[in-house]
Design a protein around this motif. Structure first.
Motif, PDB file in Angstrom:
ATOM      1  N   ARG A 274       0.826  -1.217   0.000  1.00  0.00           N
ATOM      2  CA  ARG A 274       0.000   0.000   0.000  1.00  0.00           C
ATOM      3  C   ARG A 274       0.861   1.269   0.000  1.00  0.00           C
ATOM      4  N   GLY A 275       0.447   2.207  -0.828  1.00  0.00           N
ATOM      5  CA  GLY A 275       1.116   3.502  -0.837  1.00  0.00           C
ATOM      6  C   GLY A 275       2.237   3.624  -1.851  1.00  0.00           C
ATOM      7  N   HIS A 276       2.493   2.585  -2.611  1.00  0.00           N
ATOM      8  CA  HIS A 276       3.571   2.664  -3.605  1.00  0.00           C
ATOM      9  C   HIS A 276       3.038   2.865  -5.033  1.00  0.00           C
ATOM     10  N   GLY A 277       1.722   2.916  -5.166  1.00  0.00           N
ATOM     11  CA  GLY A 277       1.129   3.133  -6.495  1.00  0.00           C
ATOM     12  C   GLY A 277       1.388   1.990  -7.460  1.00  0.00           C
ATOM     13  N   LEU A 278       1.482   0.801  -6.945  1.00  0.00           N
ATOM     14  CA  LEU A 278       1.795  -0.339  -7.825  1.00  0.00           C
ATOM     15  C   LEU A 278       0.523  -0.954  -8.410  1.00  0.00           C
ATOM     16  N   ALA A 279       0.672  -1.495  -9.624  1.00  0.00           N
ATOM     17  CA  ALA A 279      -0.484  -2.078 -10.299  1.00  0.00           C
ATOM     18  C   ALA A 279      -1.074  -3.241  -9.507  1.00  0.00           C
ATOM     19  N   CYS A 280      -0.277  -3.910  -8.698  1.00  0.00           N
ATOM     20  CA  CYS A 280      -0.792  -5.092  -7.989  1.00  0.00           C
ATOM     21  C   CYS A 280      -1.578  -4.715  -6.729  1.00  0.00           C
ATOM     22  N   GLU A 281      -1.549  -3.415  -6.348  1.00  0.00           N
ATOM     23  CA  GLU A 281      -2.259  -3.020  -5.125  1.00  0.00           C
ATOM     24  C   GLU A 281      -3.761  -3.235  -5.313  1.00  0.00           C
ATOM     25  N   GLY A 282      -4.365  -3.924  -4.380  1.00  0.00           N
ATOM     26  CA  GLY A 282      -5.804  -4.182  -4.468  1.00  0.00           C
ATOM     27  C   GLY A 282      -6.158  -5.266  -5.467  1.00  0.00           C
ATOM     28  N   GLN A 283      -5.158  -5.845  -6.114  1.00  0.00           N
ATOM     29  CA  GLN A 283      -5.405  -6.903  -7.103  1.00  0.00           C
ATOM     30  C   GLN A 283      -5.156  -8.266  -6.473  1.00  0.00           C
ATOM     31  N   PRO A 284      -5.690  -9.336  -7.078  1.00  0.00           N
ATOM     32  CA  PRO A 284      -5.447 -10.662  -6.503  1.00  0.00           C
ATOM     33  C   PRO A 284      -3.945 -10.982  -6.443  1.00  0.00           C
ATOM     34  N   VAL A 285      -3.608 -11.817  -5.483  1.00  0.00           N
ATOM     35  CA  VAL A 285      -2.206 -12.204  -5.273  1.00  0.00           C
ATOM     36  C   VAL A 285      -1.632 -12.901  -6.519  1.00  0.00           C
ATOM     37  N   THR A 451       3.767  -7.526 -11.195  1.00  0.00           N
ATOM     38  CA  THR A 451       4.785  -7.037 -10.254  1.00  0.00           C
ATOM     39  C   THR A 451       5.674  -8.188  -9.797  1.00  0.00           C
ATOM     40  N   LEU A 452       6.960  -7.913  -9.688  1.00  0.00           N
ATOM     41  CA  LEU A 452       7.909  -8.929  -9.204  1.00  0.00           C
ATOM     42  C   LEU A 452       8.263  -8.652  -7.747  1.00  0.00           C
ATOM     43  N   PHE A 453       8.401  -9.711  -6.964  1.00  0.00           N
ATOM     44  CA  PHE A 453       8.804  -9.615  -5.551  1.00  0.00           C
ATOM     45  C   PHE A 453      10.073 -10.443  -5.394  1.00  0.00           C
ATOM     46  N   LEU A 454      11.205  -9.774  -5.216  1.00  0.00           N
ATOM     47  CA  LEU A 454      12.483 -10.498  -5.171  1.00  0.00           C
ATOM     48  C   LEU A 454      12.935 -10.745  -3.741  1.00  0.00           C
ATOM     49  N   CYS A 455      13.557 -11.908  -3.511  1.00  0.00           N
ATOM     50  CA  CYS A 455      14.270 -12.145  -2.245  1.00  0.00           C
ATOM     51  C   CYS A 455      15.415 -13.123  -2.527  1.00  0.00           C
ATOM     52  N   GLY A 456      16.213 -13.437  -1.491  1.00  0.00           N
ATOM     53  CA  GLY A 456      17.392 -14.290  -1.685  1.00  0.00           C
ATOM     54  C   GLY A 456      18.642 -13.423  -1.824  1.00  0.00           C
ATOM     55  N   GLY A 457      19.803 -14.073  -1.786  1.00  0.00           N
ATOM     56  CA  GLY A 457      21.083 -13.364  -1.766  1.00  0.00           C
ATOM     57  C   GLY A 457      21.233 -12.346  -2.887  1.00  0.00           C
TER      58      GLY A 457
END
Ligand SMILES: Nc1ncnc2c1ncn2[C@@H]1O[C@H](COP(=O)(O)OP(=O)(O)O)[C@@H](O)[C@H]1O
Ligand SMILES: O=C(CO)[C@H](O)[C@H](O)COP(=O)(O)O
Length: 544
Positions: A274-285, A451-457
């Protein structure tokens, strides 16, 4: 339910076994990581494409890191323990002792690692059967899965290993067995790597067709005939022996495990944007793609209905988020490839010396060096003449071709630090193009990803993150908690303790905040990894 202030002092331990190291975290009831420890683990490569590890060595590392993170904590407040790990194959005999997976007969090395490509002939034969289970691994079984490795053991080490074996575990399931004495397998590992169906169970005809009918005759006791959802509580919890090893109280809840990429997926896919203006906000996971990037990269996308994506693993039911189908794209070597290219370059000793003098990692040094040499143009333009094809260890997705090899075009005679920096950039770009190909294949089959969600080294490398945004044209979100994979593992421990009633509740309660998103260049790609237009928007809000 953890999360409120009314019940202070509940802790959970997550243990994450990656390819190169074991990590542990102590997580509180708000999902905040309070302590972190890591420890490298041994790897052996006795011959090309054979990669082995030791389950005793890995367990010992789990004990070291767990003891460290719970130091100073009242152990009565530790409620649960969850493991995740790479999906390597652990082999034990009928008395649960390690068995050798090598011609040398070294039983210390009893793990065939996930990236091991010894079973090439076996996987070709498996794929030739065109058995219906293959539909659920993208149409082509990977040499990195367990069936070809089992067949290799039967055909190559019949007397020293196969005939003596009592238990074949995926590494995440080995760890939960070691902690509890319970041999039940996680649905996650069996569905994703062993052809088990969440709906139909094992398919006898597959194992008979590929020549492993002995597993069926045994009623699958060696590979798992009790299957539990990730997060389910195992037996009577931590055994006294394991408790002593780990420095935890006996009897605390231990969860059925997850594969590491899947734990990372749980840790980040629900991030609060929330608050980043991303297309995925409020959209299904389902509009989110979790990309877990370490030695390899794994691209985890979920859907309500099964989606069959050629060359992308799955669809797997309930293997990551219960009730959802999962597709898993992947690149077998990403972090390992970047390390390989940088460490193998003639200018590496100079790089190391300069980075050390500045107390920086070689990657931080290279990133700032690229900024120095890029002049007025965006950094991406530095590779106009140099291109890398990144499949040095075959292509996992979407080409699903283990025979592919790597390639570099545009090499010159000079081998100075500038050349090294540009080769490093081209490698990172090539990996990001691989991600783009995977996303395109997933979208062509019915996924809708924004939208991409990155994690890991690798997500700690701002250049890697930025190139993924530029080249996919999608914003990249990093969550506030850098060690998201460990949060995923701790959610399992909290589920097993009964403090969460489901993995979804854990994801919702411990929803991490997004720290920043990366805006995309509006670029047009021309041949390979170059740009034909200047960026139209400011690229990065993060710590580049
Ligand atoms: N701060 C960093 N900057 C750049 N690269 C990093 C950083 N930290 C880790 N990496 C890279 O990430 C990769 C390892 O990631 P990790 O998640 O630890 O792997 P694994 O889970 O496979 O053990 C390595 O290639 C390493 O070079
Ligand atoms: O196949 C996997 C996940 O499905 C492996 O576990 C993974 O690719 C190895 O992970 P990492 O890069 O984190 O060591």
């Amino acid at each position: 339910m953890p999360g409120g202030d009314q019940e202070p002092g509940r802790y959970y331990v997550g243990v994450d076994v990656g390819t190169g190291s074991v990590r542990a975290a102590l997580v509180d009831q708000r999902g905040i990581l309070l302590a972190f420890a890591d420890q490298p683990i041994n790897k052996w490569e006795p011959q090309f494409n054979h990669h082995e590890q030791s389950s005793e060595d890995i367990w010992a590392a789990c004990c070291v890191v767990t003891k460290k993170v719970v130091q100073g904590i009242n152990s009565n407040q530790i409620r649960g323990l969850g493991f995740d790990a790479t999906c390597s194959l652990v082999v034990l005999d009928k008395q649960f002792r390690p068995l050798p997976v090598n011609h040398e007969g070294d039983s210390h090395r009893n793990i065939i690692m996930w990236l091991d490509h010894r079973a090439v002939s076996q996987v070709h034969r498996i794929n030739k059967t065109q058995h219906s289970v293959l539909q659920y691994v993208g149409g082509v079984m990977s040499v990195e899965m367990q069936a070809p490795k089992l067949l290799w053991l039967k055909e190559s080490l019949r007397e020293t290993c196969w005939d003596k074996a009592g238990h074949f575990f995926d590494l995440p399931d080995f760890l939960s067995w070691k902690a509890t004495g319970v041999t039940a397998r996680s649905l996650c590992s069996l569905v994703c790597k062993w052809t088990y169906s969440a709906e139909k169970g094992w398919d006898d005809s597959f194992w008979k067709m590929i020549g492993l009918e002995d597993l069926v005759a045994d009623n699958y006791s060696k590979i798992g005939n009790q299957v539990l959802p990730p997060g389910a509580s195992l037996g009577n919890g931590l055994t006294p022996e394991a408790a002593k090893d780990l420095g935890l109280p006996a009897g605390i809840a231990v969860a059925a495990s997850l594969i590491d990429a899947h734990a990372g997926g749980l840790g980040v896919i629900g991030t609060d944007v929330r608050g980043h203006g991303l297309a995925c906000e409020g959209q299904p996971v389902t509009s989110r793609l979790a990309v877990i990037c370490g030695t390899s990269s794994c691209h985890m996308g979920i859907s309500k209905d099964p989606i069959f994506v050629p060359g992308v693993w799955g669809p797997y039911f309930s293997a990551m988020v219960p009730g959802f189908w999962l597709n898993e794209g992947g690149q077998s070597v990403t972090g390992k490839l970047i390390d390989h290219m940088v460490q193998g370059h003639a200018a590496f000793p100079e790089l190391q010396a300069k980075a050390t003098a500045r107390c920086q990692s070689v990657y931080a040094y290279l990133n700032s060096h690229l900024d120095l040499i890029k002049k007025a143009q965006p950094v991406g333009f530095l590779t106009v003449d140099l291109h890398v094809w990144p499949d040095f260890h075959g292509n996992r997705s979407p080409l699903a071709d283990l025979t592919l090899k790597g390639m570099v075009t545009g090499l010159k005679l000079s081998q100075d630090l500038d050349d090294l920096a540009i080769l490093y950039l081209a490698t990172v770009q090539a990996i990001a193009f691989g991600t783009r190909l995977i996303i395109e294949a997933m979208e062509a089959a019915g996924h809708s990803i924004s939208t991409l969600f990155l994690c890991g080294g690798l997500s700690k490398n701002p250049l890697f993150v930025q190139m993924h945004a530029d080249i996919t044209g999608m914003p990249v979100v990093l969550s506030q908690e850098v060690e998201s994979v460990l949060v995923g593992a701790a959610i399992l421990g909290a589920c097993a303790s009964g403090d969460f009633t489901s993995v979804q509740e854990g994801m919702a309660c411990w929803r991490p905040l997004a720290v920043f998103s990366v805006a995309s260049y509006n670029q047009v790609m021309i041949s390979g990894n170059t740009y034909s237009e200047l960026p139209k928007s400011a690229p990065c809000v993060g710590p580049m």
